[in-house]
Design a protein around this motif. Structure first.
Motif, PDB file in Angstrom:
ATOM      1  N   GLU A 318       0.930  -1.076   0.108  1.00 59.28           N
ATOM      2  CA  GLU A 318       0.089  -0.103   0.009  1.00 59.28           C
ATOM      3  C   GLU A 318       0.853   1.132  -0.106  1.00 59.28           C
ATOM      4  OE1 GLU A 318      -3.685   2.128   2.723  1.00 59.28           O
ATOM      5  OE2 GLU A 318      -2.773   0.215   2.878  1.00 59.28           O
ATOM      6  N   ALA A 319       2.049   1.309   0.792  1.00 60.09           N
ATOM      7  CA  ALA A 319       2.878   2.203   0.992  1.00 60.09           C
ATOM      8  C   ALA A 319       3.505   3.020  -0.491  1.00 60.09           C
ATOM      9  CB  ALA A 319       3.999   2.118   1.703  1.00 60.09           C
ATOM     10  N   VAL A 320       3.797   1.868  -1.607  1.00 60.90           N
ATOM     11  CA  VAL A 320       4.508   2.136  -2.622  1.00 60.90           C
ATOM     12  C   VAL A 320       3.547   2.462  -3.726  1.00 60.90           C
ATOM     13  CG1 VAL A 320       6.295   0.696  -1.974  1.00 60.90           C
ATOM     14  CG2 VAL A 320       4.490  -0.343  -3.339  1.00 60.90           C
ATOM     15  N   GLU A 321       2.277   2.370  -3.605  1.00 61.73           N
ATOM     16  CA  GLU A 321       1.137   2.907  -4.437  1.00 61.73           C
ATOM     17  C   GLU A 321       1.648   4.333  -5.345  1.00 61.73           C
ATOM     18  OE1 GLU A 321      -1.289   1.313  -6.226  1.00 61.73           O
ATOM     19  OE2 GLU A 321      -0.291  -0.421  -5.230  1.00 61.73           O
ATOM     20  N   PRO A 322       1.891   5.367  -4.747  1.00 60.21           N
ATOM     21  CA  PRO A 322       2.461   6.424  -5.446  1.00 60.21           C
ATOM     22  C   PRO A 322       3.524   6.443  -6.425  1.00 60.21           C
ATOM     23  CG  PRO A 322       2.134   7.065  -3.065  1.00 60.21           C
ATOM     24  CD  PRO A 322       2.079   5.484  -2.920  1.00 60.21           C
ATOM     25  N   LEU A 323       4.276   5.271  -6.050  1.00 56.19           N
ATOM     26  CA  LEU A 323       5.440   5.089  -7.212  1.00 56.19           C
ATOM     27  C   LEU A 323       4.711   4.350  -8.296  1.00 56.19           C
ATOM     28  CD1 LEU A 323       7.041   5.034  -4.226  1.00 56.19           C
ATOM     29  CD2 LEU A 323       8.830   3.941  -5.634  1.00 56.19           C
ATOM     30  N   ARG A 324       3.851   3.267  -8.081  1.00 54.21           N
ATOM     31  CA  ARG A 324       3.054   2.562  -9.166  1.00 54.21           C
ATOM     32  C   ARG A 324       2.469   3.663 -10.004  1.00 54.21           C
ATOM     33  NH1 ARG A 324       4.215  -2.648  -8.303  1.00 54.21           N
ATOM     34  NH2 ARG A 324       4.248  -3.517  -5.998  1.00 54.21           N
ATOM     35  N   ARG A 325       1.736   4.616  -9.313  1.00 53.69           N
ATOM     36  CA  ARG A 325       0.817   5.352 -10.032  1.00 53.69           C
ATOM     37  C   ARG A 325       1.688   6.333 -11.028  1.00 53.69           C
ATOM     38  NH1 ARG A 325      -2.129   6.052  -5.139  1.00 53.69           N
ATOM     39  NH2 ARG A 325      -1.081   8.017  -4.636  1.00 53.69           N
ATOM     40  N   GLU A 326       2.610   6.791 -10.621  1.00 45.42           N
ATOM     41  CA  GLU A 326       3.626   7.599 -11.397  1.00 45.42           C
ATOM     42  C   GLU A 326       4.845   7.091 -12.460  1.00 45.42           C
ATOM     43  OE1 GLU A 326       4.942  11.491 -10.082  1.00 45.42           O
ATOM     44  OE2 GLU A 326       3.849  11.424  -7.939  1.00 45.42           O
ATOM     45  N   MET A 327       4.658   5.810 -12.058  1.00 42.46           N
ATOM     46  CA  MET A 327       5.855   5.084 -13.040  1.00 42.46           C
ATOM     47  C   MET A 327       5.873   5.289 -14.274  1.00 42.46           C
ATOM     48  SD  MET A 327       7.163   0.981 -12.578  1.00 42.46           S
ATOM     49  CE  MET A 327       5.685   0.248 -13.350  1.00 42.46           C
ATOM     50  N   ARG A 328       4.658   5.078 -15.392  1.00 44.39           N
ATOM     51  CA  ARG A 328       4.608   5.264 -16.548  1.00 44.39           C
ATOM     52  C   ARG A 328       4.682   6.475 -16.771  1.00 44.39           C
ATOM     53  NH1 ARG A 328      -0.738   1.564 -18.803  1.00 44.39           N
ATOM     54  NH2 ARG A 328       0.209  -0.374 -18.366  1.00 44.39           N
ATOM     55  N   THR A 329       4.218   7.513 -16.323  1.00 46.01           N
ATOM     56  CA  THR A 329       4.507   8.837 -16.813  1.00 46.01           C
ATOM     57  C   THR A 329       6.032   9.228 -16.482  1.00 46.01           C
ATOM     58  OG1 THR A 329       2.436   9.520 -15.849  1.00 46.01           O
ATOM     59  CG2 THR A 329       4.164  11.426 -16.161  1.00 46.01           C
ATOM     60  N   LEU A 330       6.513   9.064 -15.480  1.00 40.46           N
ATOM     61  CA  LEU A 330       8.030   9.173 -15.335  1.00 40.46           C
ATOM     62  C   LEU A 330       8.929   8.536 -16.360  1.00 40.46           C
ATOM     63  CD1 LEU A 330       8.320   9.462 -11.500  1.00 40.46           C
ATOM     64  CD2 LEU A 330       8.566  11.203 -13.165  1.00 40.46           C
ATOM     65  N   ARG A 331       8.538   7.408 -16.742  1.00 43.76           N
ATOM     66  CA  ARG A 331       9.268   6.500 -17.873  1.00 43.76           C
ATOM     67  C   ARG A 331       8.916   7.365 -19.076  1.00 43.76           C
ATOM     68  NH1 ARG A 331       8.723  -0.164 -16.742  1.00 43.76           N
ATOM     69  NH2 ARG A 331      10.046   0.011 -14.731  1.00 43.76           N
ATOM     70  N   ARG A 332       8.143   7.838 -19.385  1.00 47.50           N
ATOM     71  CA  ARG A 332       7.720   8.628 -20.631  1.00 47.50           C
ATOM     72  C   ARG A 332       8.631   9.927 -20.733  1.00 47.50           C
ATOM     73  NH1 ARG A 332       2.301   6.855 -20.404  1.00 47.50           N
ATOM     74  NH2 ARG A 332       1.815   8.825 -19.215  1.00 47.50           N
TER      75      ARG A 332
END
Length: 438
Positions: A318-332
C-alpha cells in the motif's frame, strides 16, 4: 582424464569444470552440471566436425544464476529454505533457447538469498570471492555470475537485474554487465523477486561478447546507430560519489571527450522525481519481495539480513502505490529527456565495502546495501536498460551507460565504443583468459 580434442568444445568444457574447483571460484557455484556439460560439448564437437554449428556460440560454456530452472537441478534461489524442493523437471524457456544455440551449460551460480540484496553476501552457500580482493563484497545479487566470468569459468553468464543485481556485481568485480529491457528475450521465466522490475542480465569480459549473445537471442541486426550525445545527470548521481570513484569517472569522461564524444551535464527532472518518490514511500522491489517470500518468514534457513528486510516490507504494498501510479508517466518523461542521448554516471557511488565491516552491525549492513543500489535502483524504476563498464582506478568501479527502455541496441553500441575509448580489455585478451572453443 581421457584424451581431449584440444581445439574444441570439450577442451573448453573441461577447462571450465576444472576452474569451478579452484580457490578463485570458492562459493561461486551452487550446482555444477558436469555430465550435461560434457554431453553438450561432445555434441558441439560433432557438429564442428560436420560443419553444422548451430550458432557462432556453439560450444561456448555458460553459467546460470540459480533462479533459472535447469533440468534435474534444484532451483535454490540462494536460500537453504528451498533446498528440499524437487529438481526442475525441464529447462526453463531461456535455458532451452540458449541450448539451441549449442552453448554448454556448466552449472548454476550463487547469489544473494532470493536475489534480495546488492552486496552478494550469502551465509548459507558462502560468499563468492571478489577477484580484486577477497575481503571485499562481490556485489549482488548476481555475485556468482560475475565471479564466474572473472575467474574464467565461463566467458558468458546469465543473471537477473531488479535493482542493480547485474550492474553492481559487474562493477565490483571488474567485468561488463548488461541489464536488458524488460522482457527483451520473451516473458521472464526465472523465479521472480519483483515482476514489476525484474529483467534478464548478461555478464562477460567484453561488450562485444554480450552483443553477440544478445543479437542471437533478440534477433536484432545491431546496425550501428548514429553516435549518441552523452548526458551526465546533474546532482547526487555524481556529486555524492567518493573521491576515488569520482576521480575514476572523470578520467573516463576525459577519455570519451578525447575521442570526440559530446558530453554534457543536464538536470533530469524524471530522475529527481523518481528518487524523491523512493525516498518518501519506499521501494517497489521491497513490496514485491515481501509478496513473493514473506510467507517464508520464520522458516528454518532464512538468513537474518533477509528476514529483517522482508519483515520491514510487510506493509509496503500500500505504501508504494504512489510509485506505481507515477511510474509510466516518469518513464515517458525520462525517454523524452534523453531523446537521442545515453545517460552516463558511476554505477555505484562508493568502493566495494569490506565483508567484515558489514556482518557486525545490522544498521551498517542495511545502510550500505541501500547506498550500493541507490543509482541503479532509480534507473530500474525508470525502466532503463544499461551496460556497466570497468573503470581504471585505485578500486574496482563501474561506469554505467543507460538508455530508456527499448533502446538496447543504442546502449550496447555506445558501450562498445566507450569500452574502446577508455581502454577496457580487448575481446581477444578476454577470450584467452576464459574458456572459449577455438
Amino acid at each position: 582424464m581421457e584424451t581431449l580434442d584440444v581445439s574444441g568444445a570439450r577442451r573448453a568444457c573441461e577447462q571450465a569444470l576444472e576452474r569451478t574447483k579452484g580457490a578463485a571460484a570458492r562459493s561461486t557455484m551452487i550446482t555444477v552440471t558436469a555430465e550435461r556439460a560434457r554431453r553438450e560439448a561432445d555434441d558441439s564437437d560433432g557438429r564442428r566436425r560436420d560443419g553444422a554449428l548451430l550458432s557462432p556460440l556453439d560450444g561456448v560454456p555458460i553459467v546460470w544464476k540459480d533462479l533459472f530452472d535447469v533440468e534435474g537441478t534444484v532451483t535454490t534461489c540462494g536460500s537453504a529454505s528451498l533446498l528440499e524442493r524437487p529438481p526442475a523437471p525441464a529447462d526453463g524457456a531461456l535455458v532451452r533457447r540458449i541450448a539451441s544455440l549449442g552453448m554448454v551449460t556448466v552449472g548454476k551460480t550463487n547469489l544473494s538469498e532470493f536475489a534480495f540484496s546488492g552486496l552478494g553476501i550469502n551465509q548459507r552457500f558462502g560468499t563468492p570471492v571478489n577477484p580484486v580482493d577477497a575481503a571485499l563484497v562481490p556485489g549482488g545479487s548476481s555475485a556468482g555470475s560475475a565471479v564466474a566470468v572473472t575467474a574464467g569459468i565461463a566467458p558468458l553468464a546469465v543473471g537477473t537485474d531488479t535493482s542493480g543485481s547485474v550492474r553492481v556485481p559487474a562493477a565490483f568485480c571488474g567485468c561488463v554487465g548488461y541489464r536488458a529491457s524488460h522482457n527483451r528475450y520473451g516473458e521472464n521465466d526465472f523465479r521472480a523477486l519483483s515482476p514489476t522490475l525484474d529483467s534478464v542480465g548478461l555478464m562477460a569480459r567484453t561488450v562485444d561478447d554480450i552483443r553477440l549473445l544478445d543479437r542471437l537471442l533478440a534477433g536484432t541486426s545491431h546496425r550501428q546507430p548514429a553516435r549518441p550525445r552523452v548526458v551526465i545527470p546533474a546532482g547526487e548521481w555524481v556529486d555524492d560519489c567518493t573521491p576515488a570513484i569520482r576521480a575514476a569517472f572523470e578520467s573516463a569522461v576525459d577519455s570519451l571527450r578525447g575521442g570526440d564524444v559530446r558530453v554534457t551535464t543536464v538536470r533530469l527532472a524524471s530522475m529527481e522525481r523518481a528518487q524523491h518518490l523512493i525516498d518518501t514511500y519506499g521501494t517497489i522491489v521491497g513490496a514485491d519481495a515481501y509478496a513473493a517470500y514473506g510467507r517464508l518468514l520464520g522458516s528454518a534457513g532464512i538468513e537474518p539480513a533477509t528476514a529483517r528486510r522482508l519483515a520491514r516490507n510487510a506493509g509496503a504494498q500500500e505504501a508504494v502505490e504512489p510509485l506505481r501510479r507515477e511510474m509510466r508517466t516518469l518513464r515517458r518523461q525520462f525517454a523524452a529527456e534523453l531523446t537521442g542521448s545515453v545517460l552516463l554516471c558511476p554505477t555505484v557511488r562508493h568502493e566495494p565495502p569490506r565483508i567484515a565491516d558489514l556482518l557486525g552491525s545490522e544498521a551498517t549492513y542495511d545502510a550500505v546495501n541501500a547506498s550500493t543500489l541507490r543509482t541503479t535502483m532509480v534507473l530500474s524504476y525508470l525502466g532503463a536498460c544499461g551496460v556497466t563498464l570497468p573503470m581504471t582506478g585505485r578500486a574496482p568501479a563501474g561506469m554505467l551507460v543507460s538508455a530508456p527502455a527499448g533502446d538496447d541496441d543504442v546502449v550496447l553500441a555506445a558501450a562498445s565504443e566507450f569500452e574502446r575509448l577508455t581502454s577496457c580489455p580487448s575481446a581477444s585478451a578476454a577470450r584467452r583468459e576464459a574458456a572459449w572453443p577455438s
